[in-house]
Structures are given as structure tokens and as C-alpha cells.
Design a protein around this motif. Structure first.
Motif, PDB file in Angstrom:
ATOM      1  N   ARG A   4       0.740  -1.304   0.033  1.00 11.25           N
ATOM      2  CA  ARG A   4       0.120   0.075  -0.163  1.00 11.25           C
ATOM      3  C   ARG A   4       0.792   1.061   0.113  1.00 11.25           C
ATOM      4  NH1 ARG A   4      -0.784   1.668   5.807  1.00 11.25           N
ATOM      5  NH2 ARG A   4       0.577   0.306   7.034  1.00 11.25           N
ATOM      6  N   LEU A   5       0.375   2.493  -0.518  1.00 13.22           N
ATOM      7  CA  LEU A   5       1.089   3.655  -0.377  1.00 13.22           C
ATOM      8  C   LEU A   5       0.626   4.451   0.796  1.00 13.22           C
ATOM      9  CD1 LEU A   5       2.603   5.786  -1.766  1.00 13.22           C
ATOM     10  CD2 LEU A   5       0.933   6.575  -2.975  1.00 13.22           C
ATOM     11  N   LEU A   6      -0.666   4.377   1.062  1.00 12.11           N
ATOM     12  CA  LEU A   6      -1.059   5.299   2.157  1.00 12.11           C
ATOM     13  C   LEU A   6      -1.285   4.793   3.543  1.00 12.11           C
ATOM     14  CD1 LEU A   6      -4.136   6.498  -0.112  1.00 12.11           C
ATOM     15  CD2 LEU A   6      -2.154   7.482  -0.062  1.00 12.11           C
ATOM     16  N   ASP A   7      -0.790   5.587   4.256  1.00 12.51           N
ATOM     17  CA  ASP A   7      -1.132   5.468   5.681  1.00 12.51           C
ATOM     18  C   ASP A   7      -2.123   6.246   6.307  1.00 12.51           C
ATOM     19  OD1 ASP A   7       1.382   3.921   6.412  1.00 12.51           O
ATOM     20  OD2 ASP A   7       2.536   5.887   6.307  1.00 12.51           O
ATOM     21  N   HIS A  98       3.509  18.162  -7.844  1.00 13.10           N
ATOM     22  CA  HIS A  98       3.119  16.896  -7.265  1.00 13.10           C
ATOM     23  C   HIS A  98       1.964  17.054  -6.453  1.00 13.10           C
ATOM     24  CE1 HIS A  98       5.642  19.005  -4.240  1.00 13.10           C
ATOM     25  NE2 HIS A  98       4.650  18.771  -3.458  1.00 13.10           N
ATOM     26  N   ILE A  99       1.492  15.726  -5.863  1.00 12.97           N
ATOM     27  CA  ILE A  99       0.506  15.672  -5.013  1.00 12.97           C
ATOM     28  C   ILE A  99       1.307  14.776  -3.657  1.00 12.97           C
ATOM     29  CG2 ILE A  99      -1.565  15.612  -6.214  1.00 12.97           C
ATOM     30  CD1 ILE A  99      -1.630  12.538  -6.170  1.00 12.97           C
ATOM     31  N   ALA A 100       1.043  15.219  -2.419  1.00 15.18           N
ATOM     32  CA  ALA A 100       1.674  14.718  -1.182  1.00 15.18           C
ATOM     33  C   ALA A 100       0.885  14.110  -0.469  1.00 15.18           C
ATOM     34  CB  ALA A 100       2.431  16.060  -0.478  1.00 15.18           C
ATOM     35  N   PHE A 101       1.467  12.925  -0.049  1.00 14.83           N
ATOM     36  CA  PHE A 101       0.657  12.211   0.999  1.00 14.83           C
ATOM     37  C   PHE A 101       1.715  11.942   2.413  1.00 14.83           C
ATOM     38  CE2 PHE A 101      -0.637  10.508  -2.987  1.00 14.83           C
ATOM     39  CZ  PHE A 101      -1.933  10.514  -3.113  1.00 14.83           C
ATOM     40  N   ARG A 102       1.061  12.035   3.358  1.00 15.92           N
ATOM     41  CA  ARG A 102       1.803  11.983   4.750  1.00 15.92           C
ATOM     42  C   ARG A 102       2.239  10.384   4.806  1.00 15.92           C
ATOM     43  NH1 ARG A 102       0.912  15.603   9.268  1.00 15.92           N
ATOM     44  NH2 ARG A 102       2.439  15.440  10.738  1.00 15.92           N
ATOM     45  N   THR A 103       3.247  10.097   5.515  1.00 12.41           N
ATOM     46  CA  THR A 103       3.552   8.505   5.687  1.00 12.41           C
ATOM     47  C   THR A 103       4.277   8.382   7.074  1.00 12.41           C
ATOM     48  OG1 THR A 103       4.671   6.537   4.888  1.00 12.41           O
ATOM     49  CG2 THR A 103       5.857   8.640   4.561  1.00 12.41           C
ATOM     50  N   ARG A 104       4.027   7.415   7.693  1.00 13.28           N
ATOM     51  CA  ARG A 104       4.708   7.051   8.850  1.00 13.28           C
ATOM     52  C   ARG A 104       5.951   6.153   8.808  1.00 13.28           C
ATOM     53  NH1 ARG A 104      -0.761   7.136  10.163  1.00 13.28           N
ATOM     54  NH2 ARG A 104      -0.968   4.893  10.117  1.00 13.28           N
ATOM     55  N   TYR A 136       8.957  10.971  -6.120  1.00 14.02           N
ATOM     56  CA  TYR A 136       8.903   9.584  -6.932  1.00 14.02           C
ATOM     57  C   TYR A 136       8.395  10.143  -8.415  1.00 14.02           C
ATOM     58  CZ  TYR A 136       9.843   7.540  -2.817  1.00 14.02           C
ATOM     59  OH  TYR A 136      10.500   7.139  -1.360  1.00 14.02           O
ATOM     60  N   ASP A 137       9.033   9.272  -9.233  1.00 15.82           N
ATOM     61  CA  ASP A 137       8.680   9.701 -10.821  1.00 15.82           C
ATOM     62  C   ASP A 137       7.478   8.863 -11.233  1.00 15.82           C
ATOM     63  OD1 ASP A 137       8.473  10.331 -13.339  1.00 15.82           O
ATOM     64  OD2 ASP A 137      10.640   9.438 -13.854  1.00 15.82           O
ATOM     65  N   THR A 138       6.426   9.593 -11.012  1.00 13.81           N
ATOM     66  CA  THR A 138       4.816   8.899 -11.336  1.00 13.81           C
ATOM     67  C   THR A 138       4.384   9.525 -12.530  1.00 13.81           C
ATOM     68  OG1 THR A 138       3.967  10.140  -9.729  1.00 13.81           O
ATOM     69  CG2 THR A 138       4.522   7.878  -9.033  1.00 13.81           C
ATOM     70  N   VAL A 139       5.410  10.419 -13.351  1.00  7.86           N
ATOM     71  CA  VAL A 139       4.801  11.391 -14.065  1.00  7.86           C
ATOM     72  C   VAL A 139       4.157  10.724 -15.339  1.00  7.86           C
ATOM     73  CG1 VAL A 139       5.543  13.242 -15.639  1.00  7.86           C
ATOM     74  CG2 VAL A 139       6.357  13.293 -13.425  1.00  7.86           C
ATOM     75  N   LYS A 140       4.714   9.367 -15.908  1.00  6.93           N
ATOM     76  CA  LYS A 140       4.381   8.758 -17.002  1.00  6.93           C
ATOM     77  C   LYS A 140       2.918   8.534 -16.817  1.00  6.93           C
ATOM     78  CE  LYS A 140       5.071   4.765 -18.875  1.00  6.93           C
ATOM     79  NZ  LYS A 140       5.602   3.667 -18.532  1.00  6.93           N
ATOM     80  N   ASP A 141       2.622   7.833 -15.565  1.00  6.56           N
ATOM     81  CA  ASP A 141       1.398   7.221 -15.303  1.00  6.56           C
ATOM     82  C   ASP A 141       0.421   8.198 -14.725  1.00  6.56           C
ATOM     83  OD1 ASP A 141       1.803   4.532 -15.982  1.00  6.56           O
ATOM     84  OD2 ASP A 141       3.237   4.609 -14.332  1.00  6.56           O
ATOM     85  N   LEU A 142       0.775   9.245 -14.008  1.00  4.39           N
ATOM     86  CA  LEU A 142       0.023  10.094 -13.155  1.00  4.39           C
ATOM     87  C   LEU A 142      -0.328  11.531 -13.752  1.00  4.39           C
ATOM     88  CD1 LEU A 142      -2.057  10.187 -10.867  1.00  4.39           C
ATOM     89  CD2 LEU A 142      -0.109  10.715  -9.295  1.00  4.39           C
ATOM     90  N   GLY A 143       0.833  12.083 -14.366  1.00  6.74           N
ATOM     91  CA  GLY A 143       0.889  13.307 -15.124  1.00  6.74           C
ATOM     92  C   GLY A 143       1.770  14.120 -14.069  1.00  6.74           C
ATOM     93  N   GLU A 147       4.910  12.896  -3.955  1.00  6.23           N
ATOM     94  CA  GLU A 147       5.803  13.191  -2.795  1.00  6.23           C
ATOM     95  C   GLU A 147       5.273  12.554  -1.531  1.00  6.23           C
ATOM     96  OE1 GLU A 147       7.632  17.021  -0.629  1.00  6.23           O
ATOM     97  OE2 GLU A 147       5.460  17.179  -0.954  1.00  6.23           O
ATOM     98  N   LEU A 148       6.260  11.899  -0.806  1.00  4.85           N
ATOM     99  CA  LEU A 148       5.762  11.450   0.392  1.00  4.85           C
ATOM    100  C   LEU A 148       6.569  12.125   1.551  1.00  4.85           C
ATOM    101  CD1 LEU A 148       6.471   7.545  -0.063  1.00  4.85           C
ATOM    102  CD2 LEU A 148       4.143   8.812  -0.049  1.00  4.85           C
TER     103      LEU A 148
END
Length: 159
Positions: A4-7, A98-104, A136-143, A147-148
Motif C-alpha cells: 500500500r502507499l497510504l497510511d 506533485h501531490i503529497a501524502f503523509r507517511t509514517r 517519485y517519478d510517477t509522471v508517465k502514469d499520473l501526470g 511526494e511522501l
């Protein structure tokens, strides 16, 4: 490996790169009616300990952040040096970075994203070395990039 990506079930931030942070932030303030935020900067090199494309790097930027109840909207003007910010600005012009997600647990999430074919482009410390960021390079898939953000105050024990 964690699958998973999200916390947390929320987006923490969306960021736009620009060649003039004050002009872009003023436009957004006028559009939304939000007050102009104060300007911030990337941490100094000795504190940031930035890595860009696998090598130590002295990256810099100017930042203006609008706080909303559910998300922060960041405008970022990169310095002249090569960085994940400068790359996207030069390749696409001003726009969403980017879009950013908080992680633990940045270590686990890094392994997860890398396993999905999204390499780490840039990372560093912020907030007086009490947190870290990773793009992280997600540009090809997400545009845009992902960011974490990991803050020491709520991070899990890691190897």
C-alpha cells in the motif's frame, strides 16, 4: 513487502512549480480570496542533505503555502540548480508538480513505489531536520510526481 502507499486517507498537499512564486501566489490569493502567505525557502544545504538522482545535491527553492481546512496548496519556485522541481518546470513549464501524502514509514513506502517502477528522484530533510520529503517519478502514469512526507513526531520505527 507492504502492498500500500497510504497510511492516511487524505491528500496532504498539491504543489505547483512556477518561475515567479510571488506572482503565482498573488494570482491565487486574488482568485480564492485567501490572504497572501509568507514566503519560505528550502532548508540550507547542510540541514537538507538533499539527494537528487542518487547524488548529494545543493537544491533550493522559494515556497508560498496556502492552508485550507483539508489540504495545503503550495507554490514553489526552484533555484537555478538541477532538481526535480527545475526539471519539471523546464520540461513542461509552470504547472502541477506533485501531490503529497503523509507517511509514517518512508522506508516501506519507498520500497513499495520502487517496486511499482516509480524511482526516487529527490529527497531531503525539512523542518529543522524533523521531517523528510521524497519525490517519485510517477509522471508517465499520473501526470505529476508523488511526494511522501514523513515527520519525526509520528514516524514508525525503521531499519
Amino acid at each position: 513487502m507492504d502492498k500500500r502507499l497510504l497510511d492516511e486517507d487524505e491528500v496532504m498537499q498539491i504543489c505547483f512549480v512556477t518561475d515567479d512564486v510571488v506572482k503565482s501566489a498573488q494570482w491565487f490569493a486574488d482568485l480564492t480570496g485567501k490572504p497572501m502567505p509568507s514566503e519560505g525557502r528550502a532548508a540550507p544545504a547542510e540541514e537538507a542533505k538533499a539527494i537528487y538522482r542518487g547524488k548529494p545535491s545543493d537544491v533550493g527553492c522559494r515556497i508560498m503555502m496556502f492552508k485550507f481546512g483539508n489540504i495545503d496548496v503550495e507554490f514553489l519556485e526552484p533555484g537555478p540548480e538541477k532538481s526535480a522541481w527545475r526539471d519539471l518546470l523546464e520540461e513542461k513549464g509552470p504547472g502541477c508538480h506533485h501531490i503529497a501524502f503523509r507517511t509514517r514509514n518512508l522506508t516501506k513506502r519507498d520500497a513499495y513505489l520502487e517496486s511499482k517502477g516509480h524511482p526516487l528522484l529527490q529527497r531531503g530533510e525539512f523542518d529543522g531536520s524533523h521531517g523528510r520529503y521524497a519525490y517519485y517519478d510517477t509522471v508517465k502514469d499520473l501526470g505529476v510526481m508523488i511526494e511522501l512526507l514523513e515527520f519525526d513526531k509520528d514516524k514508525e520505527a525503521q531499519p
